[in-house]
Design a protein around this motif. Structure first.
Motif, PDB file in Angstrom:
ATOM      1  N   LEU A 141     -24.045  -7.071  11.144  1.00  0.00           N
ATOM      2  CA  LEU A 141     -22.703  -6.828  10.348  1.00  0.00           C
ATOM      3  C   LEU A 141     -22.936  -7.266   8.971  1.00  0.00           C
ATOM      4  O   LEU A 141     -22.662  -6.484   8.110  1.00  0.00           O
ATOM      5  N   ALA A 142     -23.201  -8.593   8.632  1.00  0.00           N
ATOM      6  CA  ALA A 142     -23.492  -9.134   7.408  1.00  0.00           C
ATOM      7  C   ALA A 142     -24.359  -7.994   6.771  1.00  0.00           C
ATOM      8  O   ALA A 142     -24.172  -7.839   5.244  1.00  0.00           O
ATOM      9  N   LEU A 143     -25.685  -7.544   7.146  1.00  0.00           N
ATOM     10  CA  LEU A 143     -26.392  -6.799   6.354  1.00  0.00           C
ATOM     11  C   LEU A 143     -25.608  -5.623   5.996  1.00  0.00           C
ATOM     12  O   LEU A 143     -25.905  -4.844   4.687  1.00  0.00           O
ATOM     13  N   ILE A 144     -24.854  -4.945   6.896  1.00  0.00           N
ATOM     14  CA  ILE A 144     -24.364  -3.664   6.638  1.00  0.00           C
ATOM     15  C   ILE A 144     -23.198  -3.660   5.506  1.00  0.00           C
ATOM     16  O   ILE A 144     -23.150  -3.150   4.633  1.00  0.00           O
ATOM     17  N   GLN A 145     -22.494  -5.227   5.708  1.00  0.00           N
ATOM     18  CA  GLN A 145     -21.433  -5.255   4.358  1.00  0.00           C
ATOM     19  C   GLN A 145     -21.937  -5.550   3.224  1.00  0.00           C
ATOM     20  O   GLN A 145     -21.556  -4.928   2.189  1.00  0.00           O
ATOM     21  N   GLU A 146     -23.433  -6.085   3.100  1.00  0.00           N
ATOM     22  CA  GLU A 146     -23.933  -6.456   1.872  1.00  0.00           C
ATOM     23  C   GLU A 146     -24.643  -5.212   1.378  1.00  0.00           C
ATOM     24  O   GLU A 146     -24.517  -5.025   0.195  1.00  0.00           O
ATOM     25  N   ASP A 147     -24.965  -4.094   2.231  1.00  0.00           N
ATOM     26  CA  ASP A 147     -25.477  -2.947   1.632  1.00  0.00           C
ATOM     27  C   ASP A 147     -24.469  -2.225   1.230  1.00  0.00           C
ATOM     28  O   ASP A 147     -24.470  -1.640   0.029  1.00  0.00           O
ATOM     29  N   LEU A 148     -23.257  -2.219   1.722  1.00  0.00           N
ATOM     30  CA  LEU A 148     -22.044  -1.024   1.294  1.00  0.00           C
ATOM     31  C   LEU A 148     -21.482  -2.043   0.010  1.00  0.00           C
ATOM     32  O   LEU A 148     -21.067  -1.087  -0.796  1.00  0.00           O
ATOM     33  N   ALA A 149     -21.479  -3.381  -0.008  1.00  0.00           N
ATOM     34  CA  ALA A 149     -21.104  -3.963  -1.223  1.00  0.00           C
ATOM     35  C   ALA A 149     -21.705  -3.725  -2.417  1.00  0.00           C
ATOM     36  O   ALA A 149     -21.479  -3.694  -3.467  1.00  0.00           O
ATOM     37  N   ALA A 150     -23.219  -3.665  -2.174  1.00  0.00           N
ATOM     38  CA  ALA A 150     -24.217  -3.322  -3.339  1.00  0.00           C
ATOM     39  C   ALA A 150     -24.108  -2.115  -3.723  1.00  0.00           C
ATOM     40  O   ALA A 150     -24.152  -1.759  -5.079  1.00  0.00           O
ATOM     41  N   LEU A 151     -23.715  -1.022  -2.864  1.00  0.00           N
ATOM     42  CA  LEU A 151     -23.479   0.416  -3.325  1.00  0.00           C
ATOM     43  C   LEU A 151     -22.170   0.461  -4.162  1.00  0.00           C
ATOM     44  O   LEU A 151     -22.212   1.090  -4.928  1.00  0.00           O
ATOM     45  N   ILE A 152     -21.211  -0.039  -3.782  1.00  0.00           N
ATOM     46  CA  ILE A 152     -19.907  -0.331  -4.407  1.00  0.00           C
ATOM     47  C   ILE A 152     -20.034  -0.683  -5.608  1.00  0.00           C
ATOM     48  O   ILE A 152     -19.595  -0.219  -6.756  1.00  0.00           O
ATOM     49  N   ALA A 153     -20.741  -1.859  -5.843  1.00  0.00           N
ATOM     50  CA  ALA A 153     -20.999  -2.505  -7.119  1.00  0.00           C
ATOM     51  C   ALA A 153     -21.805  -1.813  -7.979  1.00  0.00           C
ATOM     52  O   ALA A 153     -21.677  -1.690  -9.243  1.00  0.00           O
ATOM     53  N   GLU A 154     -22.729  -0.914  -7.526  1.00  0.00           N
ATOM     54  CA  GLU A 154     -23.415   0.020  -8.199  1.00  0.00           C
ATOM     55  C   GLU A 154     -22.559   1.106  -8.915  1.00  0.00           C
ATOM     56  O   GLU A 154     -22.791   1.331 -10.139  1.00  0.00           O
ATOM     57  N   PHE A 155     -21.457   1.589  -8.285  1.00  0.00           N
ATOM     58  CA  PHE A 155     -20.835   2.500  -8.745  1.00  0.00           C
ATOM     59  C   PHE A 155     -19.822   1.918  -9.624  1.00  0.00           C
ATOM     60  O   PHE A 155     -19.695   2.393 -10.804  1.00  0.00           O
ATOM     61  N   GLN A 156     -19.494   0.639  -9.586  1.00  0.00           N
ATOM     62  CA  GLN A 156     -18.593  -0.037 -10.541  1.00  0.00           C
ATOM     63  C   GLN A 156     -19.299  -0.442 -11.599  1.00  0.00           C
ATOM     64  O   GLN A 156     -18.621  -0.547 -12.673  1.00  0.00           O
ATOM     65  N   SER A 157     -20.492  -0.531 -11.636  1.00  0.00           N
ATOM     66  CA  SER A 157     -21.261  -0.801 -12.909  1.00  0.00           C
ATOM     67  C   SER A 157     -21.355   0.698 -13.746  1.00  0.00           C
ATOM     68  O   SER A 157     -21.327   0.251 -14.932  1.00  0.00           O
ATOM     69  N   LEU A 158     -21.305   1.647 -13.234  1.00  0.00           N
ATOM     70  CA  LEU A 158     -21.374   2.879 -13.740  1.00  0.00           C
ATOM     71  C   LEU A 158     -19.909   3.307 -14.347  1.00  0.00           C
ATOM     72  O   LEU A 158     -19.851   3.377 -15.593  1.00  0.00           O
ATOM     73  N   ASP A 159     -18.979   2.723 -13.632  1.00  0.00           N
ATOM     74  CA  ASP A 159     -17.575   2.679 -14.233  1.00  0.00           C
ATOM     75  C   ASP A 159     -17.307   1.818 -15.145  1.00  0.00           C
ATOM     76  O   ASP A 159     -16.434   2.082 -16.086  1.00  0.00           O
ATOM     77  N   ALA A 160     -17.937   0.865 -15.311  1.00  0.00           N
ATOM     78  CA  ALA A 160     -17.758  -0.410 -16.369  1.00  0.00           C
ATOM     79  C   ALA A 160     -18.181   0.381 -17.826  1.00  0.00           C
ATOM     80  O   ALA A 160     -17.824  -0.291 -18.828  1.00  0.00           O
ATOM     81  N   LYS A 161     -19.060   1.340 -18.042  1.00  0.00           N
ATOM     82  CA  LYS A 161     -19.517   1.691 -19.033  1.00  0.00           C
ATOM     83  C   LYS A 161     -18.137   2.674 -19.845  1.00  0.00           C
ATOM     84  O   LYS A 161     -18.471   2.635 -20.859  1.00  0.00           O
ATOM     85  N   LYS A 162     -17.435   2.757 -19.132  1.00  0.00           N
ATOM     86  CA  LYS A 162     -15.982   3.514 -19.744  1.00  0.00           C
ATOM     87  C   LYS A 162     -15.384   2.284 -20.336  1.00  0.00           C
ATOM     88  O   LYS A 162     -14.818   1.396 -19.912  1.00  0.00           O
ATOM     89  N   THR A 163     -15.250   2.662 -21.725  1.00  0.00           N
ATOM     90  CA  THR A 163     -14.215   1.664 -22.681  1.00  0.00           C
ATOM     91  C   THR A 163     -13.146   2.322 -23.427  1.00  0.00           C
ATOM     92  O   THR A 163     -12.416   1.366 -23.841  1.00  0.00           O
TER      93      THR A 163
END
Length: 575
Positions: free
Chosen positions: A19-41
């Motif tokens: 479970l920990a690995l799955i949550q880490e993978d999904l959290a990393a994927l969500i963080a990746e999408f958020q980094s793209l959204d962070a470029k919106k200023t």
């Protein structure tokens, strides 16, 4: 079937990864999408066509403007799951869409809840929801709370302790100055859980509290109907869906059809809550899940569509609905919505004239018999053929009264056009909201055989007139995409996807060539033969063709409808 199940239950895909690995993978994927959204200023608003097909998004009525607000949602094309966090505004008067890119948006999600409030120039409050991995087998459930300030076009995350646990499929409504959250579910790699807890968020103090109502409340569930009472004293809970593990770890779904009232008592400082069971009168909706819900004028809750699943072992077959039921909260009474249709004054006078000519011998019994006959609707099948040849069946209803009027016109030898009532096709997990006494319905999904079709059409129904649905955005067959999962490989790289799509194109081309060759083998239309006669004469042939396309597990009723639709398509092509 994954997307449908995720809309109101876990999809029973328990994998063996930690479970920990799955949550880490999904959290990393969500963080990746958020980094793209962070470029919106800066806020960028762009006129655009209707949003892409989706389900389990949120559709809300703007508290001040003539607009609807669409956020998030999901799309499944048979191979890959897409999650969205885009924000759209629909202008009701202009029938136009605008996409609004606002910095710092919530992460991508579906099956969340959104509530609008008029304070501070208008706010959209959003809680929970889920994020799915591209293969649709792993899920991350949110417990974050966001507010969109409509007056300033800014997103803000409200970080305060005491929030409900992460979940999706829950319900949230505004009751006085509180956001009430009930139910939902959470799925992990090892297990799943359904909730029946109640939480309140104060819009004055910005604090969470868990309520402890007395009495017996609903069992744990998700995707229920939750509606505030008109006086703000409580909420009504109806229906929902839940799963339990049966023998041999087989999961069995349950569609709930019970109803409860959660009512507050006492002053705010000494506020108490009480559960009580409600036994509504009237004509109750048949059992279903995945229905759309909204609140109409004069204290009426609206329930549209949904699906009733028949689960056997690992197979899932569902009957989809496109009916509308109203629940009078004050009288605790259900009744089905009956559309009146548009009747011209000319037809009304003609019907009255004919009734007068029957004379004294007609009697009340005959009038009642004629009225009963007029109530029976006539169902007309309309079909849309996608680019890959799949037939999507849409129902159109002509009320019996209109058919009767047509007969009267024919008898009198006069010409006149009768209005055909077009309805949204049967679907589940569509988005619904009410603005100025009109019900708006967007998107959702339905199935044809083993294929799932996600919609992006928009309908409107005037709840005061109850005459007919208005089509604001038609369904575009070209937006339908379905990739069969023929490969055992779990590689989901872009190159493989393009190769798969290319393979589909070649397959479609070969199917089109084959169809052209096979047309000569279809039963020909005889000169002067009417559609009804052709369908009756060739029914068994077309039902056989439909069965070959849909597979042996498809229901006979669905195969019959598709066969009739195929016959009509071929007939019209030959004319």
């Amino acid at each position: 079937k994954k997307t449908r199940m995720n809309s109101f239950s876990c999809c029973s895909l328990l994998c063996c990864f930690p479970l920990a690995l799955i949550q880490e993978d999904l959290a990393a994927l969500i963080a990746e999408f958020q980094s793209l959204d962070a470029k919106k200023t800066t806020v960028v608003e762009t006129a655009c066509p209707p949003p892409s097909p989706r389900l389990n998004a949120s559709l809300s009525a703007h508290p001040d403007k003539d607009e609807l607000i669409l956020f998030g949602g999901e799309f499944f094309n048979g191979k890959k799951t897409y999650l969205y966090n885009d924000l759209f505004f629909y202008n009701i008067k202009k029938n136009t869409w605008v996409k609004s890119d606002i910095p710092n948006p919530p992460p991508r999600r579906c099956a969340h809840q959104a509530v609008v409030v008029p304070q501070a120039g208008g706010q959209l409050w959003l809680f929970g929801g889920e994020f799915a991995s591209p293969d649709g087998e792993q899920f991350y459930h949110y417990k974050d709370l966001w507010v969109l300030h409509l007056s300033t076009n800014t997103w803000e995350q409200i970080k305060v302790p005491g929030a409900p646990s992460g979940r999706s499929g829950h319900r949230m409504v505004l009751s006085k100055r509180q956001l009430l959250v009930f139910g939902g579910f959470h799925e992990s790699a090892r297990d799943f859980i359904y909730y029946n807890d109640v939480h309140a968020f104060s819009l004055d103090s910005f604090t969470w509290s868990r309520l402890s109502p007395s009495g017996t409340g609903p069992s744990p569930r998700s995707a229920c109907q939750m509606t505030s009472t008109p006086d703000g004293s409580g909420v009504i809970i109806y229906g929902g869906y839940s799963k339990v593990k049966a023998k041999k770890d087989v999961e069995k779904g349950t569609i709930h059809s019970d109803m409860f009232l959660l009512k507050r008592d006492g002053k705010e400082e000494q506020e108490k809550w009480l559960w009580s069971r409600v036994s509504p009168s009237g004509s109750k909706p048949p059992a279903r899940s995945g229905f759309s819900l909204a609140v109409g004028p004069t204290g009426r809750a609206l329930l549209f569509g949904g699906v009733c699943d028949e689960e056997e072992d690992e197979t899932l077959e569902g009957d989809f609905y496109n009916d509308l039921y109203l629940y009078d909260i004050n009288k605790h009474r259900w009744f089905p919505a009956q559309l009146k249709g548009c009747k011209s004054e000319k037809k009304k006078r003609r019907r009255g004239k004919k009734g007068g000519e029957t004379g004294e011998g007609s009697g009340e019994g005959q009038e009642e018999e004629g009225a009963a006959a007029a109530q029976g609707p006539v169902e007309v099948i309309k079909e849309i053929v996608t680019e890959d040849g799949t037939v999507m069946t849409i129902k159109e209803i002509i009320p019996g009264t209109q058919v009767e009027e047509e007969s009267e016109e024919e008898e009198e030898g006069e010409e006149g056009a009768s209005a055909i009532l077009v309805e949204p096709c049967a679907r589940s997990s569509a988005m619904a909201t009410v603005k100025y006494g009109k019900l708006y319905l967007y998107g959702g999904m339905f199935e044809v055989g083993d294929r799932q079709f996600t919609l992006n059409d928009l309908y409107c129904l005037d709840l005061h007139k109850m005459d007919q649905w208005e089509v604001l955005v038609e369904m575009d067959p070209k937006t339908q995409e379905w990739l069969d999962d023929w490969s055992d490989s779990e590689d989901d790289e872009e190159g493989d996807e393009e190769e798969a799509k290319g393979g589909d194109d070649e397959e479609e081309e070969s199917e089109e060539e084959s169809d052209e060759q096979d047309e000569e083998d279809h039963p020909p239309v005889q000169p002067g033969e009417a559609l009804e006669d052709f369908q009756s004469r060739t029914e068994q042939y077309w039902v056989g063709q439909a069965r070959a396309n849909m597979g042996p597990e498809a229901k006979d009723t669905k195969v019959q409808k598709v066969g009739i639709a195929m016959a009509k398509v071929f007939y019209e092509d030959q004319q």
